[in-house]
Design a protein around this motif. Structure first.
Motif, PDB file in Angstrom:
ATOM      1  N   ASP A  67       0.810  -1.221   0.000  1.00 45.96           N
ATOM      2  CA  ASP A  67       0.000   0.000   0.000  1.00 45.96           C
ATOM      3  C   ASP A  67       0.842   1.269   0.000  1.00 45.96           C
ATOM      4  O   ASP A  67       0.333   2.333  -0.331  1.00 45.96           O
ATOM      5  N   VAL A  68       2.102   1.197   0.404  1.00 46.38           N
ATOM      6  CA  VAL A  68       2.941   2.397   0.441  1.00 46.38           C
ATOM      7  C   VAL A  68       3.893   2.479  -0.748  1.00 46.38           C
ATOM      8  O   VAL A  68       4.783   3.319  -0.769  1.00 46.38           O
ATOM      9  N   LEU A  69       3.676   1.624  -1.744  1.00 43.80           N
ATOM     10  CA  LEU A  69       4.493   1.641  -2.957  1.00 43.80           C
ATOM     11  C   LEU A  69       3.619   1.897  -4.177  1.00 43.80           C
ATOM     12  O   LEU A  69       2.465   1.494  -4.221  1.00 43.80           O
ATOM     13  N   ALA A  70       4.201   2.553  -5.151  1.00 39.34           N
ATOM     14  CA  ALA A  70       3.536   2.751  -6.436  1.00 39.34           C
ATOM     15  C   ALA A  70       4.537   2.355  -7.519  1.00 39.34           C
ATOM     16  O   ALA A  70       5.715   2.726  -7.441  1.00 39.34           O
ATOM     17  N   TYR A  71       4.095   1.594  -8.504  1.00 36.54           N
ATOM     18  CA  TYR A  71       4.980   1.182  -9.589  1.00 36.54           C
ATOM     19  C   TYR A  71       4.984   2.248 -10.671  1.00 36.54           C
ATOM     20  O   TYR A  71       3.931   2.728 -11.091  1.00 36.54           O
ATOM     21  N   ASP A  72       6.164   2.632 -11.118  1.00 34.25           N
ATOM     22  CA  ASP A  72       6.329   3.597 -12.197  1.00 34.25           C
ATOM     23  C   ASP A  72       6.825   2.851 -13.430  1.00 34.25           C
ATOM     24  O   ASP A  72       8.000   2.494 -13.518  1.00 34.25           O
ATOM     25  N   ALA A  73       5.915   2.585 -14.366  1.00 36.26           N
ATOM     26  CA  ALA A  73       6.257   1.802 -15.558  1.00 36.26           C
ATOM     27  C   ALA A  73       7.303   2.508 -16.422  1.00 36.26           C
ATOM     28  O   ALA A  73       8.172   1.860 -17.001  1.00 36.26           O
ATOM     29  N   ALA A  74       7.237   3.828 -16.493  1.00 34.14           N
ATOM     30  CA  ALA A  74       8.185   4.572 -17.332  1.00 34.14           C
ATOM     31  C   ALA A  74       9.620   4.386 -16.837  1.00 34.14           C
ATOM     32  O   ALA A  74      10.545   4.243 -17.629  1.00 34.14           O
ATOM     33  N   GLY A  75       9.806   4.386 -15.523  1.00 31.49           N
ATOM     34  CA  GLY A  75      11.143   4.226 -14.966  1.00 31.49           C
ATOM     35  C   GLY A  75      11.462   2.805 -14.576  1.00 31.49           C
ATOM     36  O   GLY A  75      12.578   2.509 -14.179  1.00 31.49           O
ATOM     37  N   ASP A  76      10.476   1.900 -14.676  1.00 36.34           N
ATOM     38  CA  ASP A  76      10.594   0.513 -14.244  1.00 36.34           C
ATOM     39  C   ASP A  76      11.153   0.431 -12.826  1.00 36.34           C
ATOM     40  O   ASP A  76      12.093  -0.298 -12.537  1.00 36.34           O
ATOM     41  N   ASP A  77      10.558   1.249 -11.959  1.00 36.84           N
ATOM     42  CA  ASP A  77      10.956   1.222 -10.569  1.00 36.84           C
ATOM     43  C   ASP A  77       9.747   1.492  -9.686  1.00 36.84           C
ATOM     44  O   ASP A  77       8.643   1.714 -10.171  1.00 36.84           O
ATOM     45  N   TYR A  78       9.963   1.428  -8.381  1.00 32.29           N
ATOM     46  CA  TYR A  78       8.897   1.664  -7.420  1.00 32.29           C
ATOM     47  C   TYR A  78       9.142   2.986  -6.712  1.00 32.29           C
ATOM     48  O   TYR A  78      10.285   3.390  -6.481  1.00 32.29           O
ATOM     49  N   ILE A  79       8.050   3.645  -6.361  1.00 33.91           N
ATOM     50  CA  ILE A  79       8.114   4.904  -5.631  1.00 33.91           C
ATOM     51  C   ILE A  79       7.494   4.678  -4.256  1.00 33.91           C
ATOM     52  O   ILE A  79       6.386   4.148  -4.152  1.00 33.91           O
ATOM     53  N   VAL A  80       8.217   5.076  -3.213  1.00 33.60           N
ATOM     54  CA  VAL A  80       7.699   5.022  -1.859  1.00 33.60           C
ATOM     55  C   VAL A  80       6.810   6.255  -1.698  1.00 33.60           C
ATOM     56  O   VAL A  80       7.272   7.383  -1.861  1.00 33.60           O
ATOM     57  N   THR A  81       5.546   6.031  -1.387  1.00 33.77           N
ATOM     58  CA  THR A  81       4.571   7.124  -1.368  1.00 33.77           C
ATOM     59  C   THR A  81       4.477   7.839  -0.027  1.00 33.77           C
ATOM     60  O   THR A  81       3.655   8.729   0.138  1.00 33.77           O
ATOM     61  N   ILE A  82       5.314   7.458   0.929  1.00 42.29           N
ATOM     62  CA  ILE A  82       5.328   8.109   2.239  1.00 42.29           C
ATOM     63  C   ILE A  82       6.627   8.886   2.387  1.00 42.29           C
ATOM     64  O   ILE A  82       7.582   8.686   1.624  1.00 42.29           O
ATOM     65  N   ASP A  83       6.660   9.765   3.344  1.00 43.23           N
ATOM     66  CA  ASP A  83       7.855  10.557   3.621  1.00 43.23           C
ATOM     67  C   ASP A  83       9.023   9.635   3.986  1.00 43.23           C
ATOM     68  O   ASP A  83       8.851   8.662   4.723  1.00 43.23           O
ATOM     69  N   ARG A  84      10.179   9.961   3.497  1.00 40.25           N
ATOM     70  CA  ARG A  84      11.377   9.150   3.743  1.00 40.25           C
ATOM     71  C   ARG A  84      11.667   8.993   5.235  1.00 40.25           C
ATOM     72  O   ARG A  84      12.105   7.934   5.689  1.00 40.25           O
ATOM     73  N   ARG A  85      11.422  10.028   6.021  1.00 43.02           N
ATOM     74  CA  ARG A  85      11.678   9.952   7.470  1.00 43.02           C
ATOM     75  C   ARG A  85      10.756   8.943   8.142  1.00 43.02           C
ATOM     76  O   ARG A  85      11.158   8.261   9.083  1.00 43.02           O
ATOM     77  N   VAL A  86       9.515   8.843   7.656  1.00 38.08           N
ATOM     78  CA  VAL A  86       8.586   7.843   8.192  1.00 38.08           C
ATOM     79  C   VAL A  86       9.114   6.450   7.873  1.00 38.08           C
ATOM     80  O   VAL A  86       9.150   5.567   8.734  1.00 38.08           O
ATOM     81  N   LEU A  87       9.554   6.263   6.624  1.00 38.48           N
ATOM     82  CA  LEU A  87      10.121   4.966   6.220  1.00 38.48           C
ATOM     83  C   LEU A  87      11.318   4.602   7.093  1.00 38.48           C
ATOM     84  O   LEU A  87      11.392   3.501   7.639  1.00 38.48           O
ATOM     85  N   GLU A  88      12.250   5.524   7.253  1.00 37.19           N
ATOM     86  CA  GLU A  88      13.473   5.242   7.995  1.00 37.19           C
ATOM     87  C   GLU A  88      13.225   5.041   9.489  1.00 37.19           C
ATOM     88  O   GLU A  88      14.059   4.463  10.181  1.00 37.19           O
ATOM     89  N   GLY A  89      12.073   5.477  10.002  1.00 36.27           N
ATOM     90  CA  GLY A  89      11.732   5.248  11.406  1.00 36.27           C
ATOM     91  C   GLY A  89      10.959   3.959  11.623  1.00 36.27           C
ATOM     92  O   GLY A  89      10.639   3.601  12.747  1.00 36.27           O
ATOM     93  N   GLY A  90      10.660   3.260  10.535  1.00 39.52           N
ATOM     94  CA  GLY A  90       9.830   2.057  10.604  1.00 39.52           C
ATOM     95  C   GLY A  90      10.594   0.805  10.984  1.00 39.52           C
ATOM     96  O   GLY A  90      11.809   0.829  11.174  1.00 39.52           O
ATOM     97  N   PRO A  91       9.864  -0.298  11.098  1.00 35.81           N
ATOM     98  CA  PRO A  91      10.498  -1.586  11.417  1.00 35.81           C
ATOM     99  C   PRO A  91      11.603  -1.897  10.406  1.00 35.81           C
ATOM    100  O   PRO A  91      11.431  -1.677   9.196  1.00 35.81           O
ATOM    101  N   SER A  92      12.728  -2.360  10.907  1.00 32.81           N
ATOM    102  CA  SER A  92      13.857  -2.665  10.022  1.00 32.81           C
ATOM    103  C   SER A  92      14.830  -3.604  10.734  1.00 32.81           C
ATOM    104  O   SER A  92      14.698  -3.873  11.923  1.00 32.81           O
ATOM    105  N   TRP A  93      15.807  -4.055   9.980  1.00 30.17           N
ATOM    106  CA  TRP A  93      16.898  -4.854  10.543  1.00 30.17           C
ATOM    107  C   TRP A  93      18.127  -4.637   9.680  1.00 30.17           C
ATOM    108  O   TRP A  93      18.048  -4.185   8.548  1.00 30.17           O
ATOM    109  N   ALA A  94      19.283  -4.963  10.268  1.00 25.40           N
ATOM    110  CA  ALA A  94      20.539  -4.822   9.549  1.00 25.40           C
ATOM    111  C   ALA A  94      21.178  -6.174   9.265  1.00 25.40           C
ATOM    112  O   ALA A  94      21.640  -6.420   8.163  1.00 25.40           O
ATOM    113  N   ASN A  95      21.208  -7.052  10.252  1.00 33.63           N
ATOM    114  CA  ASN A  95      21.920  -8.314  10.080  1.00 33.63           C
ATOM    115  C   ASN A  95      21.011  -9.532  10.062  1.00 33.63           C
ATOM    116  O   ASN A  95      21.100 -10.347   9.165  1.00 33.63           O
ATOM    117  N   ASN A  96      20.184  -9.675  11.051  1.00 28.88           N
ATOM    118  CA  ASN A  96      19.359 -10.872  11.186  1.00 28.88           C
ATOM    119  C   ASN A  96      17.893 -10.535  10.971  1.00 28.88           C
ATOM    120  O   ASN A  96      17.297  -9.831  11.782  1.00 28.88           O
TER     121      ASN A  96
END
Length: 120
Positions: A67-96
């Motif tokens: 729901d927070v991604l949009a596909y851009d056919a012209a660029g063949d990539d995905y766009i995150v539709t939320i603010d980058r700071r919200v994304l970077e504050g979300g659930p994540s992991w580095a190693n495991n």
């Protein structure tokens, strides 16, 4: 047809070829490491984004609902539709990577304010 037991994981990680991910402002964020696919429906429910790092080191992985991604056919990539700071504050992991069970899926969905995804 054999029933999948409650103890059997119902999401499988499908590696991608590194589809690019951009912010809604057009900045390159990284790529999609994998899609989390429900074994029963065949539907992708989450994408795991790989952000940051240099030469394969210090990467962070962020699971996001589709729901927070949009596909851009012209660029063949995905766009995150939320603010980058919200994304970077979300659930994540580095190693495991955590076990992507229903509790973790609920946590991710809750953080992004999307409808809970039933896995299994």
């Amino acid at each position: 047809m054999t029933e999948v037991s409650a103890a059997t994981p119902t999401l499988v990680e499908a590696d991608t070829s590194g589809l690019k991910v951009r912010s809604r402002d057009g900045d390159n964020l990284g790529h999609i490491k994998a899609f989390m696919v429900d074994k029963r429906s065949g539907q992708s429910t989450f994408a795991v984004l790989s952000l940051g790092g240099f030469l394969g080191f210090n990467k962070s992985f962020y699971p996001v609902p589709f729901d927070v991604l949009a596909y851009d056919a012209a660029g063949d990539d995905y766009i995150v539709t939320i603010d980058r700071r919200v994304l970077e504050g979300g659930p994540s992991w580095a190693n495991n990577a955590p076990e992507f069970n229903q509790a973790y899926a609920d946590r991710v969905s809750s953080y992004y304010g999307t409808a809970p995804t039933q896995i299994g």
